[in-house]
Structure formats: C-alpha cells, structure tokens
Design an enzyme around this catalytic site. Structure first.
Site, PDB file in Angstrom:
ATOM      1  N   ASN A 110       0.728  -1.393   0.040  1.00 21.94           N
ATOM      2  CA  ASN A 110      -0.085  -0.058   0.022  1.00 21.94           C
ATOM      3  C   ASN A 110       0.916   1.319  -0.066  1.00 21.94           C
ATOM      4  OD1 ASN A 110      -1.870   2.031   0.499  1.00 21.94           O
ATOM      5  ND2 ASN A 110      -2.763   1.105   2.324  1.00 21.94           N
ATOM      6  N   ARG A 154      -2.248  -1.675  -4.162  1.00 21.30           N
ATOM      7  CA  ARG A 154      -3.293  -0.600  -3.923  1.00 21.30           C
ATOM      8  C   ARG A 154      -2.729   0.395  -5.196  1.00 21.30           C
ATOM      9  NH1 ARG A 154      -2.162   4.448  -1.319  1.00 21.30           N
ATOM     10  NH2 ARG A 154      -4.218   5.809  -1.351  1.00 21.30           N
ATOM     11  N   HIS A 179      -9.367   7.535  -1.988  1.00 16.45           N
ATOM     12  CA  HIS A 179      -9.408   6.921  -0.830  1.00 16.45           C
ATOM     13  C   HIS A 179     -10.695   6.198  -0.535  1.00 16.45           C
ATOM     14  CE1 HIS A 179      -7.425  10.811   1.040  1.00 16.45           C
ATOM     15  NE2 HIS A 179      -6.518   9.733   0.773  1.00 16.45           N
ATOM     16  N   ARG A 218      -2.185  20.625   0.265  1.00 15.67           N
ATOM     17  CA  ARG A 218      -3.018  20.643  -0.870  1.00 15.67           C
ATOM     18  C   ARG A 218      -4.251  21.678  -0.326  1.00 15.67           C
ATOM     19  NH1 ARG A 218      -4.103  14.236  -2.246  1.00 15.67           N
ATOM     20  NH2 ARG A 218      -2.071  13.861  -1.055  1.00 15.67           N
ATOM     21  N   GLU A 223      -7.169  -0.758   5.047  1.00 16.19           N
ATOM     22  CA  GLU A 223      -7.217  -1.036   3.608  1.00 16.19           C
ATOM     23  C   GLU A 223      -6.508  -2.232   3.285  1.00 16.19           C
ATOM     24  OE1 GLU A 223      -4.782   2.687   3.135  1.00 16.19           O
ATOM     25  OE2 GLU A 223      -6.450   3.717   2.203  1.00 16.19           O
TER      26      GLU A 223
END
Ligand code: ADP
Length: 357
Positions: free
Chosen positions: A7, A53, A142, A195, A338
């Site tokens: 990941n 991922r 996500h 961001r 995840e």
C-alpha cells in the site's frame, strides 16, 4: 496462499504479509521504489500473491485485475494523461513484479468504491464534451479506506471522514459511495496537509494570467505549498501545526480553524446528499488522533443529531464510539484497514482469473 499487500501512500509504504506468521509495517519514504526493493529482500520466502493498491484506473478494467505488461502500459498511459495526480505506486509495482516474477500481482483500485456515484455527483458542469471526449469527471479516491471503515455500518447512512496527509470525505448509502470530495484528481475538497482542496477556478486564472506564474508553479503551489502548510507557514504535518497553535501562533490557529470548518461544511453537505445521517466516522492519522479536529468538525452539528461526548472524544483510542449513548447519530473513530479490502479483492480476482493460482 501467502499473500503480500503493498500500500504505497504519499509519504509511506505500508506492507502486510498474510502468511503463517503475519508480518507488517510502515516505511516512511521519499524513495518508494528503493523501499520496495529493500522490502523484497527482507521477505521470508516465496510470496504467491501480491495485492497492490492503485490510486486510479478502475474504469479501464471494470474490476481489480491480475496485472500483465499490457495493463501496466494502460495504467501508465492513463497516469500520464491525468494531469497532476502522481502515480508513484506504478513504479513500486514494476519493482515488485520484477522481484517476484512468479507471483500473481493484482491491482486493487482506490477509485473502485466510487463506481456507484450517481451521474449528478460525478459530473462537473462543464461542456458535455469534456466528460465524453476528454474523460473529465469526478473519480474519487481513498475508496479502500472509506469502504473499510464504513462496511460495518451498512445499510445505514454513513459519512466517512478520511483525514490523513491527504483528506477526503464520502457519503455512503447501503454500503455504496454516493458522493465524495476528491474529484478528477486528489486536489479537490477538504483542505489538506499541503493541498488546497476547493478553490475557485478563477483563482487559477489569476495566478496564471495576472500574476504570470508558470502552470507547473501553480500546480506545485496548489499541491505542495497550500493547505495547513500554506495557511500556517509552519508545516504540512498536523501535529506540528497544532503544537504551534497551542503556543499561540496565530496563523497556525487560523489554519486549523479553516481545516475543521471545511470538514464540517462537507458533513452538512453529505447529510443533505443522503437525506440525513446515521453514522459519522473519523479515520486517518488526524481523524483517529486529533480530538481537537473531531470537536471542531462536529461543532454546531446538533441540528443533524450529531454530538460528541467530550470525555469519550478526549480518551478515544482505536475503534470506539464518541457520541453520547442514545444520540440520534453515532459518531465513531475507526482505524482504516485498507489491507483487509486489498487482500480480499486480490484473492477473489486471483481465484476467478484462469491461469493464476
Ligand atoms: P497518510 O495520508 O500519508 O497515510 P496518515 O493517515 O498517517 O498519513 O496521517 C498523517 C497526519 O496525521 C499528519 O498530519 C500527522 O500530523 C497526523 N497525526 C498523526 N498522529 C497524530 C496525533 N497523535 N495527533 C494529531 N495528529 C496526528
């Protein structure tokens, strides 16, 4: 079947080996391909299946996919064509495929969970051609995180807040994503570590035309020098901004206020998208660990039935409910998993694909 999950995040490489003795860890990295190479050398023995991922590209294949060279080419071409989103994970996959040539490598997509977005949620109000001919639309990201923290709550109306270095929020009905704050790229929506999240597109014209900045400089500003870092001038790392704020740094305080307000605004918007909210979940490094952000993001949401118990919020650790007993909406803190979704999907697709073991 021994299975390795890789990941690759924006600042870390998480790995999990599902074998007799599970092995897992996080590598903080700037050189992720180097980190994968190092990890490959440390693996105890032959891995049969690797689940990777992949941020975007679900729509190219319509499912998770057993990777071959042509898939890699398609993914690289798509990455090149999709603007400012970086696809460092493709480099990691290339290294892993080279190091483990006999293993079956499966790409599991972060954007897959958002395949259920209705058209009114994924379309931008641009000329139709931009969608049809150029593929400009909301993809959402996500997804693995939002899916992993919300699946226990289906079929209720869930709003999931993933607040990490990147951050996004997702409205989920009956276990399906119906809206999400990241868009064509991972730049839209919440204010993040560095961001900007939502900005008027007119600001971009101002930067380009009136201020005369080069497009690459503008892209770098919006992705690497904005958010918590840009507002506070302190750091993109929430802990450092919070420390400065606690010491009286005014702009750090403002940055955190903007951050929380944006989350709160989206919770309200997604409660509207869902026609109400039954469960609110916080995950990601900030969502799991900052009681201050959870408090700020839920302040004044009593009208939606959302309240947070101050003592539970302050003491929250691991997976726990922080709303008072009997509250109309439940508020949870839940670490994302995840890796669980990636391993499940990798196994499913490997078993269903002829010629793989
Ligand atoms: P990534 O998106 O790279 O996976 P994480 O989900 O680990 O990142 O989130 C990183 C963010 O979480 C950073 O801003 C970090 O400061 C914040 N964070 C981590 N631990 C804590 C903590 N104990 N309290 C507040 N913020 C934290």
């Amino acid at each position: 079947m021994s299975l390795l999950v890789l990941n690759s995040g924006s600042s870390s490489l998480k790995y999990h080996l599902f074998d007799g003795v599970p092995l897992s860890g996080v590598i903080d990295t700037r050189d992720s391909a180097g980190a994968v190479r190092e990890l490959m050398e440390r693996l105890p023995h032959g891995v049969e299946l690797v689940g990777h991922r992949v941020v975007n590209g679900y729509h190219l294949f319509g499912d998770a996919v057993v990777l071959d060279d042509s898939h890699m080419t398609q993914l690289r071409d798509f990455a090149r064509s999709s603007g400012i989103t970086t696809h460092y994970e493709l480099d990691n996959i290339a290294v892993a495929r080279q190091a483990l040539p006999r293993a079956t490598h499966v790409a599991v997509f972060d954007s897959a969970f958002h395949r259920t977005l209705p058209r009114e949620a994924f379309l931008y109000a641009l000329p139709w051609d931009q969608y049809e001919a150029h593929g400009i639309r909301r993809w959402g990201f996500h997804g693995l995180s939002h899916e992993s923290v919300s699946e226990a709550f289906a079929p209720r109306r869930v709003v999931s807040c993933h607040l990490g270095n990147g951050a996004s929020i997702c409205a989920i009905r009956d276990g399906m994503s119906v809206d999400t704050s990241m868009g064509f790229t991972t730049l839209e929506g919440l204010a993040m570590g560095s961001r900007a999240g939502d900005v008027d597109a007119g600001v971009v014209f101002d930067l380009l035309i009136r201020q005369g900045l080069a497009p690459t400089v503008v892209a770098e500003m919006l992705t690497k020098r904005s958010g918590l870092l840009g507002l506070s001038g302190v750091s993109a790392d929430f802990r450092e901004v919070a420390r400065a704020a606690a010491e009286g740094h005014e702009r750090a305080r403002i940055a955190i206020a903007v951050y929380c307000y944006r989350v709160r605004k989206y919770i309200g918007a997604y409660a509207a998208a869902l026609g109400g909210i039954d469960v609110l979940v916080f995950t990601g490094g900030i969502g799991e660990h900052s009681g201050e952000v959870r408090r700020g993001a839920t302040a004044e949401l009593g009208f939606l039935g959302i309240t947070v118990d101050a003592a539970r919020n302050a003491a929250a650790e691991g997976r726990c409910r922080i709303s008072p007993d009997g509250a109309k909406a439940e508020v949870w803190v839940a670490p994302a998993n995840e890796e669980r979704i990636i391993s499940r999907e990798a196994r499913r697709v490997a078993l269903a694909t002829p010629g793989t073991s």
